[in-house]
Design an enzyme around this catalytic site. Structure first.
Site, PDB file in Angstrom:
ATOM      1  N   HIS A  23       0.814  -1.216   0.000  1.00 39.23           N
ATOM      2  CA  HIS A  23       0.000   0.000   0.000  1.00 39.23           C
ATOM      3  C   HIS A  23       0.852   1.272   0.000  1.00 39.23           C
ATOM      4  O   HIS A  23       0.313   2.373  -0.127  1.00 39.23           O
ATOM      5  CB  HIS A  23      -0.936   0.014   1.214  1.00 39.23           C
ATOM      6  CG  HIS A  23      -2.100  -0.925   1.075  1.00 39.23           C
ATOM      7  ND1 HIS A  23      -1.983  -2.179   0.554  1.00 39.23           N
ATOM      8  CD2 HIS A  23      -3.424  -0.777   1.401  1.00 39.23           C
ATOM      9  CE1 HIS A  23      -3.164  -2.777   0.562  1.00 39.23           C
ATOM     10  NE2 HIS A  23      -4.059  -1.942   1.066  1.00 39.23           N
ATOM     11  N   ASN A  69      -5.245   2.677   8.459  1.00 34.99           N
ATOM     12  CA  ASN A  69      -6.654   2.833   8.109  1.00 34.99           C
ATOM     13  C   ASN A  69      -7.269   4.026   8.837  1.00 34.99           C
ATOM     14  O   ASN A  69      -7.559   3.957  10.026  1.00 34.99           O
ATOM     15  CB  ASN A  69      -7.408   1.544   8.466  1.00 34.99           C
ATOM     16  CG  ASN A  69      -8.673   1.365   7.660  1.00 34.99           C
ATOM     17  OD1 ASN A  69      -9.498   0.537   7.985  1.00 34.99           O
ATOM     18  ND2 ASN A  69      -8.836   2.124   6.591  1.00 34.99           N
ATOM     19  N   TYR A 108     -18.305  48.669  -3.052  1.00 37.66           N
ATOM     20  CA  TYR A 108     -18.639  47.463  -2.288  1.00 37.66           C
ATOM     21  C   TYR A 108     -17.412  46.844  -1.613  1.00 37.66           C
ATOM     22  O   TYR A 108     -17.521  46.250  -0.537  1.00 37.66           O
ATOM     23  CB  TYR A 108     -19.263  46.410  -3.211  1.00 37.66           C
ATOM     24  CG  TYR A 108     -20.637  46.744  -3.729  1.00 37.66           C
ATOM     25  CD1 TYR A 108     -21.308  47.897  -3.348  1.00 37.66           C
ATOM     26  CD2 TYR A 108     -21.279  45.877  -4.609  1.00 37.66           C
ATOM     27  CE1 TYR A 108     -22.568  48.189  -3.823  1.00 37.66           C
ATOM     28  CE2 TYR A 108     -22.542  46.162  -5.100  1.00 37.66           C
ATOM     29  CZ  TYR A 108     -23.180  47.320  -4.710  1.00 37.66           C
ATOM     30  OH  TYR A 108     -24.434  47.614  -5.178  1.00 37.66           O
ATOM     31  N   ARG A 119     -17.274  49.020   1.504  1.00 33.86           N
ATOM     32  CA  ARG A 119     -18.505  49.112   2.277  1.00 33.86           C
ATOM     33  C   ARG A 119     -19.014  47.750   2.757  1.00 33.86           C
ATOM     34  O   ARG A 119     -19.608  47.640   3.833  1.00 33.86           O
ATOM     35  CB  ARG A 119     -19.571  49.789   1.421  1.00 33.86           C
ATOM     36  CG  ARG A 119     -20.774  50.250   2.184  1.00 33.86           C
ATOM     37  CD  ARG A 119     -21.926  50.737   1.332  1.00 33.86           C
ATOM     38  NE  ARG A 119     -21.642  51.054  -0.044  1.00 33.86           N
ATOM     39  CZ  ARG A 119     -22.560  51.039  -1.009  1.00 33.86           C
ATOM     40  NH1 ARG A 119     -23.811  50.703  -0.713  1.00 33.86           N
ATOM     41  NH2 ARG A 119     -22.257  51.340  -2.254  1.00 33.86           N
ATOM     42  N   PHE A 174     -13.895   5.117   8.153  1.00 34.47           N
ATOM     43  CA  PHE A 174     -12.705   5.528   7.407  1.00 34.47           C
ATOM     44  C   PHE A 174     -13.043   6.459   6.246  1.00 34.47           C
ATOM     45  O   PHE A 174     -12.153   7.037   5.634  1.00 34.47           O
ATOM     46  CB  PHE A 174     -11.985   4.294   6.852  1.00 34.47           C
ATOM     47  CG  PHE A 174     -12.895   3.380   6.077  1.00 34.47           C
ATOM     48  CD1 PHE A 174     -13.363   3.735   4.824  1.00 34.47           C
ATOM     49  CD2 PHE A 174     -13.308   2.183   6.619  1.00 34.47           C
ATOM     50  CE1 PHE A 174     -14.226   2.912   4.115  1.00 34.47           C
ATOM     51  CE2 PHE A 174     -14.167   1.346   5.913  1.00 34.47           C
ATOM     52  CZ  PHE A 174     -14.632   1.708   4.657  1.00 34.47           C
ATOM     53  N   GLU A 229     -14.544  -0.804  -2.976  1.00 34.66           N
ATOM     54  CA  GLU A 229     -14.537   0.567  -2.454  1.00 34.66           C
ATOM     55  C   GLU A 229     -15.077   1.451  -3.575  1.00 34.66           C
ATOM     56  O   GLU A 229     -14.329   2.109  -4.301  1.00 34.66           O
ATOM     57  CB  GLU A 229     -13.118   0.939  -2.026  1.00 34.66           C
ATOM     58  CG  GLU A 229     -12.616   0.015  -0.914  1.00 34.66           C
ATOM     59  CD  GLU A 229     -11.097   0.011  -0.744  1.00 34.66           C
ATOM     60  OE1 GLU A 229     -10.416   0.786  -1.445  1.00 34.66           O
ATOM     61  OE2 GLU A 229     -10.611  -0.769   0.086  1.00 34.66           O
TER      62      GLU A 229
END
Length: 657
Positions: free
Chosen positions: A194, A307, A395, A398, A444, A529
């Site tokens: 991973h 995780n 603006y 203001r 998760f 997933e």
């Protein structure tokens, strides 16, 4: 026997030294000899006599004299780098020090501790942990929870129960049961496979935040990590041993798997690691140099480390804190611009904002009054145009309470979400010691912080958008009644012409960055997933947007102070004169054209360090104490007078406030 860790052309070599009188030159030659010996082609050298090199420390990159004795020049187990003459540096070369290392050149090991229990960490705490202000320890309650949680895991293994991630594979392999004798290998394989991120590594401050936050979540006692392993991780944090964590690669569900895997990879002694002592080096060498041993993962512990949403949330903490700081200071910068443009304070009247009582709007209007109230702080500039025929302002002047106000309320909303996320268990499966079981869920998923940080980027951007328009008014002589581009001898000098272009470019870039990343989702892990948050990009781009906001306001701050030069000898209010003096302590007036980028960086640094706020805040708070009925409830981002008194200098009693 002394030993040194030497970096040669991307490889790290451990070189023992048997004689104390040996020199730096000997160390360099011995390292090159070992490097050549390990290469089939001798590293491209006919012999070691052909090699010419320099030796420098990894920490600070200081060059060493080859004739100096090692016992004088280096400490035992120090990290050094051999730079071979003639080598061209690859653009992909990882330097021995990361970006931003100047912040760590004065690194001092903290003496104070912060006790983590998984329930009470604040955004301010985490940012301070990232800065290296504290070491970490666990509360006794947290230690007991961690131990009880681990007992559940040990029971599962002993009873050979099939549980996801403990005795099975991961994702699509959730139905694959793993033999008991392979459970530790399963966890190591998980971390290695991973660790697939790309991009630049997180800078030390951000990696420290990431590691600290993961420790806080593990301290909740729902992850199943052993107390022994968690204490090893804390020791590495306290020694500032920080793994190489690429910033890209997370889709924000199932948690921030890639970055947290890189974090865990360093903890088990693999991959690269950084410390103030070593710079970048192989993790095993960095840990050894600090007297630490790599973590040996037990069943479930690899999963426990990787995780969760800690990448999104830790970067989100920095984003929230920086956004709060620049939002407060934006009011001060805008007030200074209003003075220079000879605007009116009538738009900030208490009764106007009481009719639309948003907390942020009321607070911003109050700050403008506290800085510009001529009855409280006489202003010669304001007095000079008291009887002019102008009825109302543009603006961008203001409507500051309405525009800045919603930014303040946005930050408060996002901070609430991030604070909850800081102290939430985001593992899968969750270990419930009280029930003696594990339950798979979806904590998760990073949708909460992802949506919040997309919202933060959209909100905070407006400070830059309105600031850029005020810069235009300052630079445009038909709008400001000041010299074009705020410089004398226009034509010969260009003044702030391109500084305004820079502000416009940053605002335009922000418009693209404000597109929400969390509206996207791509299915991953063979459709297991099948919905993700893309929260990692939400966090990173929020930080980039905030940096651009800071830079645009730095340009406005410089332009407003330059505008004051053309109104002298008239003076503005006392607090705004203090802001002017602060800026002039680092940036001199613009008499004629000069290299401007360093001036912008100096002003940006003032905002980053909240110096502008520290100068003006005592006056704002003194005004608040004298006008308590009208100040109304504070915005959650309002200033704490108590914290100010700890940091800032006192106002002289004799000074007219």
């Amino acid at each position: 026997m002394p030993r040194y860790t030497v970096h040669v052309r991307g490889e790290w070599l451990a070189v023992p030294c048997q004689e104390a009188q040996l020199t730096v030159g000997w160390l360099g030659r011995e390292a090159v000899r070992r490097y050549i010996k390990n290469k089939p082609d001798n590293g491209g050298f006919a012999s070691i006599d052909d090699v010419h090199f320099l030796v420098r420390r990894c920490k600070g990159l200081g060059l060493l004299d080859n004739e100096d004795p090692l016992e004088v020049a280096l400490e035992d187990n120090e990290f050094v780098e051999v730079v071979i003459e003639g080598d061209a540096m690859s653009p992909d070369f990882i330097p021995s020090q990361p970006e931003g290392v100047y912040l760590y050149s004065k690194y001092r090991e903290p003496e104070k501790y912060i006790a983590l229990d998984g329930d009470s960490l604040t955004t301010e705490d985490l940012v301070n942990l990232g800065k290296g202000c504290y070491k970490i320890k666990l509360t006794p309650t947290a230690e007991k929870r961690v131990q009880k949680s681990r007992e559940v895991i040990d029971s599962i293994i002993k009873e050979k129960t099939v549980v996801y991630g403990i005795t099975t594979g991961f994702g699509k392999f959730a139905r694959t049961v793993i033999p008991i004798n392979k459970l530790q290998e399963l966890q190591v394989n998980l971390v290695r496979s991973h660790s697939s991120g790309v991009g630049k590594p997180l800078i030390p401050e951000r990696c420290r935040m990431l590691l600290a936050l993961r420790i806080n979540v593990l301290a909740k006692g729902y992850s199943g990590i052993s107390l022994e392993t968690l204490k090893q991780v804390i020791e590495m944090f306290n020694a500032s041993c920080l793994p190489y964590v690429p910033e890209k690669g997370t889709v924000g569900a199932s948690g921030d798997l890639a970055p947290l895997s890189h974090l865990a990879l360093g903890l088990i002694g693999e991959g690269k690691m950084w410390s103030p002592k070593s710079g970048w080096a192989d993790a095993k060498y960095v840990l050894e140099a600090h007297g630490l041993k790599p973590v040996i993962l037990k069943p479930k512990e690899g999963l426990a480390l990787i995780n969760g949403t800690q990448m999104i949330t830790s970067l989100g903490c920095e984003a929230v804190e920086r956004a709060s700081a620049i939002a407060r200071q934006a009011d001060i910068v805008a007030a200074l611009t209003l003075e220079v443009l000879k605007g009116t304070t009538k738009a900030f009247d208490t009764d106007i904002h009481a009719l639309r009582p948003h907390r942020g709007q009321i607070e911003v209007a109050f700050r403008f009054r506290s800085l510009l109230d001529s009855d409280h702080h006489p202003s010669e500039i304001a007095e000079s145009h008291r009887f002019c025929d102008r009825v109302q302002d543009a603006y961008t002047l203001r409507c500051c309470p309405q525009v800045h106000g919603v930014v303040n309320d946005t930050i408060a909303f996002v901070k609430d979400i991030i604070t909850i996320e800081l102290n939430s268990a985001t593992d899968n499966p969750m270990v419930f010691a009280s029930r003696g079981e594990t339950i798979s869920g979806g904590n998760f998923h990073g949708e909460y912080p992802a949506k919040a940080l997309d919202y933060l980027a959209i909100g905070i951007h407006e400070l830059a958008a309105i600031s850029e328009r005020r810069i235009e008014r300052l630079c445009n002589p038909s709008l400001s009644e000041l010299p074009a581009f705020l410089v004398a001898d226009g034509g010969l000098n260009s003044g702030f012409m391109i500084a305004h272009c820079t502000a416009a470019a940053l605002v335009s870039e922000n418009k693209a960055l404000c597109h929400p990343s969390s509206v996207d989702s791509l299915s991953t892990s063979a459709a297991t997933e099948d919905h993700v948050s893309m929260g990692g990009w939400a966090a990173r781009k929020a930080l980039r947007v905030i940096e651009h906001v800071e830079q645009v306001l730095a340009i406005e701050l410089l332009a407003a102070c330059q505008g004051i030069e053309f109104l002298r000898p008239l003076k503005t209010t006392t607090p705004l004169e203090k802001v002017y003096d602060l800026v002039r302590s680092v940036v001199r007036p613009w008499i004629k054209d000069r290299f401007m980028a360093p001036d912008i960086e100096a002003a940006h640094r003032l905002l980053l360090e909240q110096k502008v706020w520290e100068v003006a805040a005592p006056y704002i708070e003194k005004y608040r104490m004298e006008h308590i009925p009208e100040s109304r409830p504070l915005s959650p981002t309002a200033f704490s007078l108590q914290s100010l008194r700890k940091k800032s200098t006192k106002i002289p009693e004799s000074e007219d406030l």
